[in-house]
Design a protein around this motif. Sequence first.
Motif, PDB file in Angstrom:
ATOM      1  N   HIS A   1       0.832  -1.215   0.000  1.00 20.72           N
ATOM      2  CA  HIS A   1       0.000   0.000   0.000  1.00 20.72           C
ATOM      3  C   HIS A   1       0.863   1.259   0.000  1.00 20.72           C
ATOM      4  O   HIS A   1       0.620   2.188  -0.786  1.00 20.72           O
ATOM      5  N   LEU A   2       1.867   1.294   0.881  1.00 19.36           N
ATOM      6  CA  LEU A   2       2.694   2.502   0.979  1.00 19.36           C
ATOM      7  C   LEU A   2       3.502   2.710  -0.306  1.00 19.36           C
ATOM      8  O   LEU A   2       3.700   3.844  -0.742  1.00 19.36           O
ATOM      9  N   LYS A   3       3.958   1.618  -0.913  1.00 21.41           N
ATOM     10  CA  LYS A   3       4.674   1.751  -2.186  1.00 21.41           C
ATOM     11  C   LYS A   3       3.757   2.326  -3.265  1.00 21.41           C
ATOM     12  O   LYS A   3       4.160   3.209  -4.035  1.00 21.41           O
ATOM     13  N   GLU A   4       2.527   1.838  -3.290  1.00 21.58           N
ATOM     14  CA  GLU A   4       1.603   2.250  -4.350  1.00 21.58           C
ATOM     15  C   GLU A   4       1.094   3.675  -4.191  1.00 21.58           C
ATOM     16  O   GLU A   4       0.609   4.268  -5.161  1.00 21.58           O
ATOM     17  N   THR A   5       1.202   4.244  -2.987  1.00 24.49           N
ATOM     18  CA  THR A   5       0.799   5.653  -2.841  1.00 24.49           C
ATOM     19  C   THR A   5       1.746   6.565  -3.602  1.00 24.49           C
ATOM     20  O   THR A   5       1.373   7.680  -3.984  1.00 24.49           O
ATOM     21  N   GLY A   6       2.972   6.109  -3.818  1.00 27.29           N
ATOM     22  CA  GLY A   6       3.947   6.901  -4.552  1.00 27.29           C
ATOM     23  C   GLY A   6       4.583   8.004  -3.729  1.00 27.29           C
ATOM     24  O   GLY A   6       5.450   8.738  -4.233  1.00 27.29           O
ATOM     25  N   GLU A   7       4.190   8.129  -2.476  1.00 29.52           N
ATOM     26  CA  GLU A   7       4.742   9.179  -1.624  1.00 29.52           C
ATOM     27  C   GLU A   7       6.002   8.684  -0.921  1.00 29.52           C
ATOM     28  O   GLU A   7       6.109   7.500  -0.595  1.00 29.52           O
ATOM     29  N   PRO A   8       6.980   9.566  -0.689  1.00 26.70           N
ATOM     30  CA  PRO A   8       8.181   9.146   0.044  1.00 26.70           C
ATOM     31  C   PRO A   8       7.840   8.797   1.487  1.00 26.70           C
ATOM     32  O   PRO A   8       7.167   9.566   2.185  1.00 26.70           O
ATOM     33  N   VAL A   9       8.280   7.621   1.932  1.00 30.47           N
ATOM     34  CA  VAL A   9       8.004   7.146   3.287  1.00 30.47           C
ATOM     35  C   VAL A   9       9.321   6.868   3.992  1.00 30.47           C
ATOM     36  O   VAL A   9      10.166   6.114   3.492  1.00 30.47           O
ATOM     37  N   LYS A  10       9.499   7.497   5.140  1.00 33.97           N
ATOM     38  CA  LYS A  10      10.638   7.222   6.010  1.00 33.97           C
ATOM     39  C   LYS A  10      10.044   6.765   7.348  1.00 33.97           C
ATOM     40  O   LYS A  10       9.578   7.578   8.134  1.00 33.97           O
TER      41      LYS A  10
END
Length: 398
Positions: free
Chosen positions: A211-220
């Motif tokens: 899910h987090l990958k597919e949002t396309g937003e940078p995640v740290k």
Amino acid sequence: MKRKNCTMLFAAALIASGVTGTQAQDRPQPLPTVAEAHGVFADNSKNSVESIKNAVTAGDWAVPVEVIGCETAGCDGARTPSVYTPLPVSEISGKWNICAVLPHVKDPYWVGQDAGLVDEAKRTGVTLQVFEAGGYTEISKQLNQISNCVASGANAVLVGAVSSDALNPVIEEIAAQGIVVIDYVNGVSSPAVAGRALFEHCTLGGYMGKHLKETGEPVKAVWFPGPAGVSSLETMIRCFKEQAEGGDVEVLGVSYGDTGKDAQLNLIENALSAYPEMNYILGSAVTADAATGPLNERGLTSKVKTASYYFTPEVYAGLENGSITCASAGNDRILSRIAMDMAIRVLEKKPFHGSSYIGMAANVICGKGAGEKNDNLSTLIKELNLPPEGFRPVFSVN
């Protein structure tokens, strides 16, 4: 691991441990998987929230599951969608005594599991006794509780384990005596169990990573999984990383500790200082709920998002008001009913549904804090993820 290899290893382990007879060799072959039953489909894309709700709350309930094609907890077998239905009451002839040992009933997750046990005991007419250990450090207490189950005449024991390995000797001892053991929710490494109905940590972690990958937003992100040394939690983080690979998702660190609120608050405070670039807190339901205070105090609510790897009423409320961003929905409160049904099937010499290993199909649910595009809170099946409102733990039925 491929199914053939996993099956060979399982059989060898059974022989080595001396667990044979009705526990393995004399069991009938599992029934085939089912594409549709009671108005619900194995393919979840064909189901509505209402159709699943109606099916799981019916007297003769039904629920979409994943039939797992291997035998060891957390193994990498094929996952085949199916619709699980329990043994009809008319096919239950014995007066069975079933005992369940749970890690604790200190949070809504295990209270919800207890509710499912109570419901299934009432449906089937079996005698149910429930013990709770008081926490994941209470290995000796849970070992004694399993022995007490057998001493009080249990025909089957459902084990919600506090440890994946420490209970194995007593599990193998009672299985060799003919007591049916079902591995329930957490997973044990012993091959002596008759069946498994498990919370799929890999699936939940993997879905969140995807899910987090597919949002396309940078995640740290920093993970707050719970106690150190729990293999299922390590598996969850590994699967998260595997599914997030290729996206703009980075795990800055992992903070282990007790899932009590005070302990989680301390871990969160330390991580906020140690990782100023952190913009996602991933962890238990307690973590996600506890993070609200420090994030408000530091003015970080718009920068740092939060997600839980399971549901509680507090997580649901946080998703509603926007203080929690997302949560993995394991749809697994019904595992208690599946585990009891599996035990009864073994006692009645009836075949399992599909396999000796059943898991649930998971998904990610987000609230308004994730933005309008990702807000799918209305699709949550509460009956599969939250305890009944007002339910208090019950420790004996019939």
